[in-house]
Design a protein around this motif. Structure first.
Motif, PDB file in Angstrom:
ATOM      1  N   UNK A 363       0.833  -1.210   0.000  1.00 50.04           N
ATOM      2  CA  UNK A 363       0.000   0.000   0.000  1.00 50.04           C
ATOM      3  C   UNK A 363       0.869   1.261   0.000  1.00 50.04           C
ATOM      4  N   UNK A 364       1.976   1.199  -0.716  1.00 52.65           N
ATOM      5  CA  UNK A 364       2.864   2.353  -0.809  1.00 52.65           C
ATOM      6  C   UNK A 364       3.788   2.526   0.368  1.00 52.65           C
ATOM      7  N   UNK A 365       3.634   1.698   1.412  1.00 50.13           N
ATOM      8  CA  UNK A 365       4.471   1.835   2.604  1.00 50.13           C
ATOM      9  C   UNK A 365       5.579   0.783   2.568  1.00 50.13           C
ATOM     10  N   UNK A 366       6.832   1.192   2.730  1.00 52.70           N
ATOM     11  CA  UNK A 366       7.931   0.229   2.656  1.00 52.70           C
ATOM     12  C   UNK A 366       7.984  -0.680   3.880  1.00 52.70           C
ATOM     13  N   UNK A 367       7.890  -1.975   3.645  1.00 53.73           N
ATOM     14  CA  UNK A 367       8.064  -2.951   4.713  1.00 53.73           C
ATOM     15  C   UNK A 367       9.526  -3.365   4.843  1.00 53.73           C
ATOM     16  N   UNK A 368      10.243  -3.289   3.734  1.00 50.92           N
ATOM     17  CA  UNK A 368      11.680  -3.548   3.739  1.00 50.92           C
ATOM     18  C   UNK A 368      12.322  -2.571   2.773  1.00 50.92           C
ATOM     19  N   UNK A 369      13.150  -1.688   3.284  1.00 52.11           N
ATOM     20  CA  UNK A 369      13.792  -0.662   2.456  1.00 52.11           C
ATOM     21  C   UNK A 369      15.181  -1.160   2.081  1.00 52.11           C
ATOM     22  N   UNK A 370      15.337  -1.591   0.826  1.00 52.31           N
ATOM     23  CA  UNK A 370      16.596  -2.210   0.444  1.00 52.31           C
ATOM     24  C   UNK A 370      16.931  -1.844  -1.006  1.00 52.31           C
TER      25      UNK A 370
END
Length: 649
Positions: A363-370
């Motif tokens: 939903x546009x929200x980063x769960x893992x920023x990599x």
């Protein structure tokens, strides 16, 4: 009659900082100067890009403005500073070899294959037809191949591949799309696969598990439509139920994706996007059991595009590791660690310098920023006077290096619970500190005394700043939005070691970047297995523990106003220097405050973390600690609820 006055020629030296290396910035400056008829030169150094240009004063003013206003799409210009220098009479404009010191230049993230390169990849008339390593100035590997700055070919893992005459011509031609594209390659001079692609495709069609070397490490791939193949992968990888990521060329065949989700899938980042699965999706139910969500990503390297096109079906493309271990990226290590999982290895001879997992978005929200995001900096609302490293927590671990007003979060490492992960943490941190030129003056870590990251922090011989776990999350959210507080934070992260020595979970905090007051919390309860039991805690369906506030609280949230906060003087601008802090024994019912003033006890319910660097521990929960459930007892007669299967692919 008096003739027109001759134009006065001026020369300026321009310093450009930001993400300006590896994004086609020098070719852009060359085109800009040539368009405006200016002479001079441009080069990379350890701090960014330097331009010396001369011409009429008005033309130079317009040129300086255009550097920021017309920058390449992958560039992020932080500052442009110009100064006047003496003209030398240069007429033409050239790109010269990198020189000069400095170590603050920003390296860009890896970028998915662009449309121009894709056209070449599938054009039988092109000399790079079906070449798995096609790239240009607008796409391809960046972070994962850089060995040091400035970003030039000799400073990447492509240094061992001398350019052929045709590639050299493209590299040196200002009108070519590959002008100074450092990873440029072709079948005559570039990397090659370890086995014919047809062999890997046939193995996948036959139900085999194939280890595929990508940008930042190995994937484990299999036929996503085959229950047998997916089940075998789960058994070998030790991943019982957690969803597996699927790579495909057509996401709409698998999922009911919105316009926003399709835009994310097709962006240069190419993350894994959690989307709602179609009822008729051609994917085995064991790919994501018990959940309507699928983790879908599109191909993002030429090799991935070829695999998906030739396989003609969706492929499971999950991290090349055993569950919760870091992704394997070195060839020998990958064969050792994945040898019992993979039936076949599809590798290549371009070395990966640093690992980088796929990013995950919902939903546009980063769960893992990599991948695709790191190592881009996050801006801090309070600049640091000295560089600091934040060691992270234990589950879904990352670390952070901060200098000035910038925080650099690492890529996802996995759970920091074993020697493999701890070795990856140490190895990656060394690489990042070297890349960023950061020599930390202090280390921030979690309060939990048994985390490997906390133990590492205390072994460094530097001042240690311990930060309570939930305050770290709250401060991270503040910093992510450029705020400093005070704010009221409801933190439902799961469990974290409290400043009173107990395990906390479910807090209402009044906080800022420096300290916090615990206003209310869920009532503690015994947990079988102690700290080890939190990973198997069961979420209650009803009977939530009642909230509790500190002594003297009015209602659920009312409490004495917190005492005035003060900024940690050694980190937030001015004041005394940090010194080594002796670690005292813990005292129940008191928060031991670390800082330049030594240790002192605070009454329960009033606490102060020692550093604004707590904000780097999560940066909007990107250091993410897995949300464990509170282990409340089930109401009588209530069946045991099943495990929550909504996990990261």
């Amino acid at each position: 009659m008096t003739g027109a006055l001759p134009e006065v020629v001026e020369r300026r030296r321009i310093r450009v900082r930001g993400v300006v290396q590896g994004v086609g910035f020098r070719p852009f400056v060359h085109r800009l100067a040539t368009r405006d008829g200016l002479g001079g030169r441009v080069w990379n150094d350890g701090d960014g890009v330097v331009v010396e240009v001369e011409g009429a004063g008005g033309s130079l003013d317009a040129f300086v403005a255009a550097i920021a206003e017309e920058a390449p799409p992958l560039a992020r210009v932080a500052s442009v500073v110009a100064e006047r220098v003496a003209p030398v009479g240069e007429r033409g404009f050239v790109v010269v070899a990198s020189h000069g010191g400095g170590r603050s230049a920003a390296i860009p993230p890896d970028v998915a294959t662009c449309d121009d390169c894709l056209r070449e990849l599938f054009d039988p008339a092109d000399r790079r037809y079906r070449y798995p390593f096609v790239n240009c100035t607008n796409c391809g590997p960046r972070l994962t191949i850089v060995t040091r700055i400035p970003y030039d070919r000799p400073n990447t893992t492509m240094a061992g591949f001398p350019l052929c005459p045709e590639c050299r011509r493209e590299y040196e031609d200002p009108a070519d799309r590959r002008f100074h594209a450092e990873p440029i390659a072709c079948p005559a001079c570039g990397p090659h696969l370890s086995l014919p692609l047809e062999e890997a495709v046939a193995a996948l069609a036959g139900g085999a598990i194939v280890a595929v070397k990508g940008l930042g490490g190995y994937h484990l791939a299999c036929d996503a439509t085959s229950e047998e193949a997916v089940t075998r992968l789960r058994e070998r990888k030790g991943r019982e139920e957690k969803p597996l990521a699927v790579m495909c060329a057509d996401p709409l065949a698998l999922a009911e994706a919105s316009a926003e989700e399709l835009a994310l899938l097709r962006s240069p980042v190419r993350p894994i996007v959690l989307v709602r699965r179609r009822d008729d999706a051609p994917a085995a139910s064991s790919v994501a059991p018990g959940t309507p969500w699928l983790g879908v990503m599109l191909p993002y390297t030429p090799l991935h595009h070829l695999l998906c096109a030739d396989a003609g079906r969706p492929l499971v493309m999950t991290s090349g590791n055993l569950t919760d271990e870091p992704i394997a990226f070195e060839d020998d290590v990958a064969r050792h660690r994945l040898g019992a999982i993979a039936d076949l290895f599809l590798g290549h001879d371009r070395p990966i310098h640093r690992r980088c997992e796929d990013s995950v978005v919902r939903a546009g929200f980063p769960l893992r920023r990599s991948r695709g995001h790191v190592p881009s900096a996050l801006l801090l609302p309070v600049p640091l006077a000295q560089p600091v490293v934040a060691a992270g927590a234990e589950l879904k671990s990352t670390f952070c290096a901060a200098r000035g007003a910038e925080a650099f979060l690492s890529s996802h490492l996995g759970d920091l619970t074993g020697e493999e992960a701890h070795a990856a943490f140490r190895q990656d941190l060394r690489l990042w500190l070297d890349m960023l030129g950061v020599e930390p003056a202090a280390v921030a870590c979690d309060l939990h005394p048994d985390y490997l990251s906390t133990r590492w922090a205390w072994e460094q011989g530097l001042p240690v700043i311990e930060v309570q776990h939930h305050h770290a999350h709250a401060a991270a959210c503040l910093a992510e939005h450029g705020e400093t507080g005070p704010a009221l934070a409801v933190v439902l992260d799961g469990t974290g070691f409290g400043s009173d020595g107990a395990v906390w979970g479910g807090e209402v905090l009044r906080c800022d970047l420096v300290g916090f007051e615990r206003l209310a919390h869920l009532e503690p309860m015994p947990l079988p297995g102690g700290g080890g039991g939190r990973a198997r805690a069961v979420a209650p369906r009803r009977g939530v523990p009642r909230a509790r506030g500190p002594p003297g609280a009015v209602g659920a949230l009312g409490a004495r106003p917190p005492e005035p906060r003060r900024q940690c003087p050694s980190l937030g601008g001015g004041g005394s220097a940090l010194r080594r802090v002796r670690r005292p024994p813990r005292r129940a019912g008191a928060d031991l405050v670390r800082g330049t003033g030594g240790d002192r006890a605070r009454a329960p319910g009033r606490s102060r973390s020692g550093s604004g660097l707590s904000l780097c521990r999560g940066a909007g929960r990107h250091l993410g600690v897995r949300a464990s459930r509170l282990g409340a007892r089930r109401p009588a007669g209530r069946p045991r609820p099943g495990r929550d299967r909504r996990g990261l692919p």
